[in-house]
Design an enzyme around this catalytic site. Structure first.
Site, PDB file in Angstrom:
ATOM      1  NE  ARG A  20      -2.364   1.283   3.533  1.00  0.00           N
ATOM      2  CZ  ARG A  20      -3.039   1.497   4.645  1.00  0.00           C
ATOM      3  NH1 ARG A  20      -4.322   1.191   4.704  1.00  0.00           N
ATOM      4  NH2 ARG A  20      -2.450   1.996   5.698  1.00  0.00           N
ATOM      5  CB  THR A  47      -2.015   7.181  -3.074  1.00  0.00           C
ATOM      6  OG1 THR A  47      -1.480   5.849  -3.142  1.00  0.00           O
ATOM      7  CG2 THR A  47      -1.132   8.120  -3.862  1.00  0.00           C
ATOM      8  CG  ASP A  90       3.265  -2.670   8.261  1.00  0.00           C
ATOM      9  OD1 ASP A  90       3.244  -3.901   8.049  1.00  0.00           O
ATOM     10  OD2 ASP A  90       3.432  -1.836   7.357  1.00  0.00           O
ATOM     11  CG  ASP A 100       7.141  -3.040   8.513  1.00  0.00           C
ATOM     12  OD1 ASP A 100       7.776  -3.648   7.622  1.00  0.00           O
ATOM     13  OD2 ASP A 100       6.841  -1.840   8.432  1.00  0.00           O
TER      14      ASP A 100
END
Ligand code: PRP
Length: 210
Positions: free
Chosen positions: A105, A109, A201, A204
């Site tokens: 992603r 944006t 995340d 991660d």
């Protein structure tokens, strides 16, 4: 929010492990272990109505009826974080095919960027298990489902650990035939399109790249 097509899996181990995953102080090893346990429970629920066909077998004692799973299964992780859910499914269905969809992603944006795909053809009769721990805006899942449908997939289930209401709404409105199996529908997305309260995340944290 339309929860009609979402199964929210409730289990004490899921509640405990979601807490471990959400805690920012959880280390990578404990994060991986908790993810693996939750993935197993989500996989159990996602597979609980698999079609079966009868088969004849011979036990050491006599002949008997048994069962075989009566569908091809394709597991599709959305890279990277989706890889964290694959082993749990393969433990149940070791002969499943695994396809891959690479997308990340864009941080500005918030839209998905495709960078890899390896999906077999002939998906018409297969049960496709699309997996990604996070459903945030729903952009990645939306693109992934559209891609799989173009390849002929007619029976898609999306397994994700946590959802934002916005992403779940998007997928269940656009793809009412796709069932979503999840452990939590969280409160909302924040201005950075992160799930709140979320767990950060997932990719991660699972791969130790924070
Ligand atoms: C995360 C997550 C989903 C996507 C969800 O991936 O694993 O794929 O974002 O967001 P969306 O619903 O708004 O599309 P990320 O970009 O962090 O990539 P990674 O798996 O490589 O870490």
């Amino acid at each position: 929010m339309d929860k009609k097509h979402a199964a929210i899996v409730k289990h004490p181990v899921v509640a405990r492990d979601l807490t471990i995953l959400r805690n920012k102080d959880t280390n990578t090893a404990d994060f991986r272990l908790a993810m693996g346990r939750i993935a197993t429970i989500l996989a159990y629920f996602a597979l609980k109505d698999l079609p079966l066909k009868e088969t004849d077998i011979t036990t050491p004692v006599t002949s008997a009826k048994g069962y075989q799973i009566d569908t091809e299964i394709l597991i599709v992780p959305i890279l990277r974080a989706g890889l964290s859910l694959v082993d749990a499914l393969l433990n149940f269905i070791p002969d499943a095919t695994v396809g891959h969809l690479g997308m990340y992603r864009d941080e500005i944006t918030h839209k998905p960027v495709d960078y890899y795909s390896n999906i077999p053809s002939g998906l018409d009769d297969a049960m496709v298990l699309l997996v990604d721990p996070m459903l945030a805006t729903g952009g990645s899942a939306d693109d992934a489902i559209a891609f799989l449908k173009k390849k002929g997939a007619k029976n898609i289930r999306f397994i994700c650990l946590i959802c934002a209401p916005e992403g779940l709404q998007r997928i269940s409105t656009k793809y009412p035939d796709v069932s979503v199996i999840t452990a939590s529908v969280d409160e909302k997305l924040n201005d950075d399109a992160f799930i709140v309260p979320g767990l950060g995340d997932a990719g991660d944290r699972y791969f130790g790249t924070t």
